[in-house]
Design an enzyme around this catalytic site. Structure first.
Site, PDB file in Angstrom:
ATOM      1  N   GLU A  91       0.859  -1.180   0.000  1.00 58.95           N
ATOM      2  CA  GLU A  91       0.000   0.000   0.000  1.00 58.95           C
ATOM      3  C   GLU A  91       0.905   1.243   0.000  1.00 58.95           C
ATOM      4  OE1 GLU A  91      -3.537  -0.524   0.418  1.00 58.95           O
ATOM      5  OE2 GLU A  91      -3.119  -2.661   0.399  1.00 58.95           O
ATOM      6  N   LYS A 133      -8.572  -9.181   7.005  1.00 57.73           N
ATOM      7  CA  LYS A 133      -8.988 -10.336   6.194  1.00 57.73           C
ATOM      8  C   LYS A 133      -9.314 -11.534   7.092  1.00 57.73           C
ATOM      9  CE  LYS A 133      -6.189  -8.631   2.338  1.00 57.73           C
ATOM     10  NZ  LYS A 133      -4.834  -8.594   1.779  1.00 57.73           N
TER      11      LYS A 133
HETATM   12  N1  HSE Z   1      -1.309  -4.673   0.141  1.00 55.57           N
HETATM   13  C1  HSE Z   1      -2.134  -5.837   0.027  1.00 55.57           C
HETATM   14  C2  HSE Z   1      -1.209  -7.056  -0.002  1.00 55.57           C
HETATM   15  C3  HSE Z   1      -2.973  -5.738  -1.238  1.00 55.57           C
HETATM   16  O1  HSE Z   1       0.016  -6.885  -0.012  1.00 55.57           O
HETATM   17  O2  HSE Z   1      -1.696  -8.185   0.025  1.00 55.57           O
HETATM   18  C4  HSE Z   1      -4.328  -6.376  -1.202  1.00 55.57           C
HETATM   19  O3  HSE Z   1      -5.029  -6.311  -0.045  1.00 55.57           O
END
Ligand code: HSE
Ligand code: NAP
Length: 427
Positions: free
Chosen positions: A191, A206
Site C-alpha cells: 500500500e 482479512k
Molecule cells: N497490500 C495488500 C497485499 C494488497 O500486499 O496483500 C491487497 O489487499
C-alpha cells in the site's frame, strides 16, 4: 428482440476498478450466454474528474454520487474506492434504493459487515465481497456455500502479498527487510503507506472476515491480535533454515471449546506444511473442516486483474440472481455468538533467541524462571559464543501467552540476560 441490459456503476476506477472495467469489456461477447443479459457500465464515480485515465470512456466519469444513487436504471453498484467513509454511507444509501452491491473493501467489511449485511437482507439485496479477502482467490463463497456442511475448526492463511514477498526475499535472497520492502513497493504490492501491510493490520482485517464466516459468529478487526514482521532479522531466518522451517506472516483463527482464537503474527512453519511453499506475493488459505478435512486455496491475493476476477464473479452472481428474482438469498451467515478468547489465554509454542552471559548456572536460572511460569522447554541450542556473551535459542512447548510474557519479563530483569532478541511463535 432487444438484449436485456444490466446497468452497473463503479465507485472508483483505480487499480481494481480499472481491472473490473477491462474485464467487463473483455467478457462482453459471452455475457448473454452466461447471464442472459449484457453488462453495461453506465457511470463511474471518481475523486478527481480531471485525471487522465487510459482506456476509460471519460463520458462515464462523474464526481457526483447523487447521479448514481438517483439513477433507477442502475441495478449493481461496485464499490472499489476503499476506506470507511464515504464508502459506507454510499453503500447503505444504494441498498436503501434497492441496488445490489459488490465490494472489495476489507476495511469496511471487517468493521461494519454486520450492519451492511443486515441492511442488504432487509432490502432483499445482494452484498457480495469475494475480493475483500485474498484478492483473486475464491474463499468467501467456498466458506459460505461449498463448505456449509462442515463445522470448521481452523482457518490459517497467508493473506498479505507484501509481507509474503518480503519474507520470501529475506529467506531466499538474503535481502534485508528494508531492501525487500523497497522492492515490494516498486512492484506495486505494498500500500502507499505500507504500515498496514508490515504491521499485520491488512491481514488482520482479512482474518476477521474469514473467521466470521467460517465459525458463523461475528469477529471484527478489533478482536484480532496483530503483530507484524518488522522485527524479523536475518539471524531468525538462519535459525528457521536450520530447523527445516520457514517464517511466514500467518492469519490464524481457531474455533475452540472456550472461544474463538484469532490473531496475525509471524510464525515458524515446518517446510512440509502446504503453506510453507507459498512464495513471493502469492496468498493461500488453509481450512480444516470436520467433513472435508484439510483444504487449501491458493493464488494471487492482489493486483488489477486477479482482484477484478473476484469482483466480476460477484457481479455475475448478482446478475444470475436478478434473472431468477432471488437476490439476497445468502446474506449474513453468522447465527451464533461465540465468545472471543482473550489473547493472553491462547497457547502457542515459542522460539526465543536471547543474548546471555556465558557463565555456569545461567541456563539453570533461566530454566527455574520458566518452571515458575509453566513454560516447558522443548529444545535448547547455544552457539555464537563471543567471550562473556553467548547466544541462546530456546524452543518451548505450548504455553499460554500471559505465562510466557511474565517469564520473559522476569528474565529481562536478570543480570545474566543482556537481551531477548526474538520471540517468534511456532506453528
Ligand atoms: N497490500 C495488500 C497485499 C494488497 O500486499 O496483500 C491487497 O489487499
Ligand atoms: P486505488 O487504486 O487507490 O483506487 C481508488 C479509486 O477510488 C480511485 O479511482 C479514486 O478516485 C476513487 N476514490 C477514492 N476516494 C473517493 C471518493 N471519496 N469519492 C470518489 N472516488 C473516490 O484503490 P484500489 O487499490 O483499486 O483498491 C480499491 C479497493 O479494493 C480497496 O477497498 C482495497 O482494499 C480493495 N482491494 C484492493 C486490492 C489491490 O490489489 N489493489 C486487492 C484486494 C482488495 P481518483 O482516481 O479520482 O483518485
Amino acid at each position: 428482440m432487444s438484449t436485456k441490459k444490466i446497468k452497473v456503476a463503479l465507485l472508483g476506477v483505480g487499480t481494481v476498478g480499472t481491472g473490473v472495467y477491462k474485464l467487463i469489456q473483455r467478457r462482453a461477447g459471452v455475457m448473454v450466454q452466461t447471464i442472459g443479459a449484457e453488462l453495461e457500465v453506465t457511470k463511474i464515480l471518481v475523486h478527481n474528474i480531471n485525471k487522465r485515465r487510459e482506456g476509460i470512456d471519460a463520458s462515464l466519469l462523474t464526481d457526483n454520487w447523487q447521479e448514481i444513487l438517483n439513477d433507477d436504471g442502475i441495478q449493481i453498484v461496485v464499490e472499489v474506492m476503499g476506506g470507511i467513509e464515504p464508502a459506507k454511507t454510499m453503500i447503505l444509501e444504494a441498498l436503501h434504493a434497492g441496488k445490489h452491491i459488490v465490494t472489495a473493501n476489507k476495511d469496511l467489511i471487517a468493521e461494519y459487515g454486520r450492519e451492511l449485511l443486515d441492511s442488504a437482507e432487509e432490502k432483499q439485496c445482494d452484498l457480495l465481497f469475494e475480493a475483500a479477502v485474498a484478492g483473486g482467490i475464491p474463499i468467501i463463497r467456498p466458506l459460505k456455500q461449498c463448505l456449509a456442511g462442515n463445522e470448521i475448526s481452523e482457518v490459517v492463511g497467508i493473506v498479505n502479498g507484501t509481507t509474503n514477498y518480503i519474507l520470501t526475499k529475506m529467506f531466499e535472497k538474503n535481502m534485508s527487510f528494508e531492501e525487500a520492502l523497497a522492492k515490494a513497493t516498486e512492484l506495486g504490492y505494498a500500500e502507499a503507506d505500507p504500515t498496514a501491510d508490515v504491521e499485520g493490520l491488512d491481514a488482520g482485517r482479512k482474518v476477521a472476515i474469514m473467521a466470521s464466516i467460517a465459525f458463523r459468529s461475528r469477529v471484527v478487526f478489533g478482536d484480532v491480535y496483530t503483530e507484524g514482521i518488522t522485527k524479523i532479522t536475518s539471524d531468525d531466518i538462519a535459525y528457521a533454515k536450520e530447523f527445516d522451517s520457514v517464517i511466514k506472516l500467518l492469519g490464524v483463527a481457531h474455533n475452540t471449546e472456550d472461544g474463538i482464537e484469532v490473531g496475525v503474527y509471524p510464525m515458524l512453519l515446518k517446510k512440509e506444511h502446504p503453506l510453507a511453499s507459498v512464495r513471493d506475493s502469492f496468498n493461500a488459505v488453509f481450512v480444516h473442516g470436520d467433513a472435508v478435512d484439510d483444504a487449501m486455496f491458493y493464488g494471487r491475493g492482489a493486483g488489477e486483474l486477479p482482484t477484478a476476477s473476484a469482483v466480476m464473479g460477484d457481479i455475475i452472481d448478482v446478475a444470475r440472481n436478478l434473472a431468477y428474482n432471488c437476490n439476497g438469498r445468502i446474506s449474513c451467515t453468522c447465527y451464533r455468538q461465540t465468545p472471543i478468547k482473550k489473547f493472553d489465554e491462547v497457547e502457542n509454542k515459542f522460539f526465543l533467541r536471547m543474548q546471555v552471559k556465558n557463565r555456569p548456572g545461567v541456563l539453570a536460572c533461566i530454566a527455574t524462571v520458566f518452571g515458575d511460569y509453566q513454560v516447558s522447554i522443548a529444545r535448547v541450542i547455544q552457539k555464537h559464543v563471543k567471550g562473556e556473551r553467548a547466544e541462546l535459542v530456546i524452543v518451548t512447548e505450548k504455553v499460554k501467552e500471559h505465562y510466557l510474557r511474565s517469564a520473559l519479563q522476569k528474565l529481562q530483569e536478570m543480570d545474566s540476560i543482556y537481551e531477548v532478541s526474538s520471540v517468534i511463535r511456532e506453528y
